[in-house]
Design a protein around this motif. Structure first.
Motif, short mmCIF file in Angstrom:
data_model
loop_
_atom_site.label_atom_id
_atom_site.label_comp_id
_atom_site.label_asym_id
_atom_site.label_seq_id
_atom_site.Cartn_x
_atom_site.Cartn_y
_atom_site.Cartn_z
N GLU A 153 9.17 -37.28 44.48
CA GLU A 153 7.78 -36.84 44.38
C GLU A 153 7.44 -36.40 42.96
OE1 GLU A 153 5.60 -37.04 46.71
OE2 GLU A 153 6.73 -37.26 48.56
N PRO A 154 7.66 -37.26 41.96
CA PRO A 154 7.52 -36.83 40.58
C PRO A 154 6.08 -36.69 40.10
CG PRO A 154 7.97 -39.16 40.64
CD PRO A 154 8.07 -38.67 42.06
N ALA A 155 5.14 -37.40 40.72
CA ALA A 155 3.79 -37.49 40.16
C ALA A 155 2.75 -36.64 40.86
CB ALA A 155 3.33 -38.95 40.16
N GLY A 156 3.15 -35.93 41.91
CA GLY A 156 2.18 -35.18 42.69
C GLY A 156 1.45 -34.11 41.89
N ASN A 157 2.12 -33.53 40.89
CA ASN A 157 1.50 -32.46 40.11
C ASN A 157 1.01 -32.94 38.75
OD1 ASN A 157 2.03 -30.43 42.06
ND2 ASN A 157 4.14 -30.28 41.36
N LEU A 158 0.97 -34.24 38.55
CA LEU A 158 0.50 -34.80 37.28
C LEU A 158 -0.97 -35.17 37.40
CD1 LEU A 158 3.49 -37.18 36.42
CD2 LEU A 158 3.09 -34.87 35.57
N ASP A 159 -1.70 -35.00 36.30
CA ASP A 159 -3.09 -35.43 36.33
C ASP A 159 -3.14 -36.95 36.37
OD1 ASP A 159 -3.37 -36.53 33.46
OD2 ASP A 159 -2.62 -34.50 33.11
N VAL A 160 -4.30 -37.48 36.75
CA VAL A 160 -4.44 -38.92 36.99
C VAL A 160 -4.10 -39.71 35.74
CG1 VAL A 160 -6.06 -40.75 37.56
CG2 VAL A 160 -6.16 -38.59 38.79
N ALA A 161 -4.57 -39.28 34.58
CA ALA A 161 -4.33 -40.03 33.34
C ALA A 161 -2.84 -40.12 33.03
CB ALA A 161 -5.07 -39.36 32.18
#
Length: 298
Positions: A153-161
């Protein structure tokens, strides 16, 4: 040789993943899917060697987790959904303290990536945002020459860009044909875009097993979605091919069902021309949803 998962079983008091097997060639991205509680994180932690007492084994280019644990772990990098590092350290301290455990770790590369990802090198991790904590892990993971990158689940806390940049980065990592990425995510639409292979874990009661392993294209090819009227659905559900309906949603004036591809021709006799024109491929999110539900819902 690539990556091999050979019969991994890990048991808890009321749950276990059982006999998980797959072989992943070099140069590809594996997406691990399954509903919450299906054991995705348990499997990835097992592949990282965090469960010494588990059954089964894993290997990177012939280096076995059980027989060559040091060499196996040297070939791994990871990004977890919660940081494994001390919140009282700075990113720079983490590089100095933990980089020494990897022969190929480059402090110069690590600091360069921290700057690129806008992660302050000299601030406590406790003062960083969730997105910055993930970016710090990514920088550390890419600063040594790992053959397999494991991401939970690496991208769940990343902004869309940054998520878009991150997924482009994953494709770049495997582009040379020497590295492999294993990634779990609840962001099914994004995972579908980057995954070459899919490992689908399905939980039944207290046991989770492999429901499907293969290419994403082969999985999508097995099923079709039919959008039809409630009346058409009634005809389908009463037909001899009703068993080919995997699942669906019944709505007033509009229904949607997931069916096996080979049943399309048989089902045609129960559909109007408009219904037949609506037949389309299902995406991974739809396939998993209907396979999990296993029935028609109102």
């Amino acid at each position: 040789m690539g990556f091999i998962c050979d019969g991994i079983t890990k048991s808890y008091k009321d749950f276990r993943i059982e006999d998980i097997r797959f072989e992943l060639p070099k140069g590809y991205v594996l997406g691990v899917i399954g509903r919450n509680g299906s054991g995705k994180s348990t499997l990835l932690n097992a592949l990282l060697g965090l469960f010494p007492g588990m059954s089964g084994d894993a290997a990177i280019d012939g280096m076995s987790l059980k027989n060559s644990p040091k060499e196996y772990k040297e070939g791994l990098a990871f990004v977890l959904n919660t940081t494994p590092f001390s919140m009282l350290d700075t990113p720079k301290q983490i590089g100095l303290n933990y980089g020494i455990y990897y022969k190929s770790f480059s402090m110069e590369t690590y600091c360069s990536l921290l700057k690129k990802y806008e992660v302050p090198a000299n601030r406590w991790l406790s003062s960083l945002s969730e997105g910055q904590l993930v970016r710090q892990q990514i920088a550390f993971a890419l600063a040594h020459d790992a053959k397999v990158l494991v991401l939970d689940e690496p991208a769940g806390n990343l902004d869309v860009a940054f998520r878009e940049e991150f997924y482009r980065m994953l494709r770049t990592i495997v582009a040379d044909g020497e590295r492999t990425v294993i990634c779990s995510s609840h962001l099914m639409e994004e995972l579908e875009q980057i995954s070459d292979y899919i490992l689908y874990l399905k939980r039944e009661g207290e046991v989770s097993r492999v429901r499907y392993y293969g290419t994403a294209e082969e999985l999508r090819e097995q099923y079709r979605i039919i959008s039809c009227s409630a009346e058409a659905f009634e005809r389908l559900s009463q037909a001899e091919v009703a068993s080919e309906i995997v699942g669906g949603r019944l709505r007033e004036g509009h229904s949607e069902v997931l069916v096996k591809k080979e049943a399309i021709e048989k089902l045609g006799a129960y559909l109007t021309s408009e219904d037949r024109e609506s037949i389309r491929y299902a995406d991974l999110k739809e396939i998993m949803y209907y396979l999990e539900k296993g029935k028609v819902t109102a």
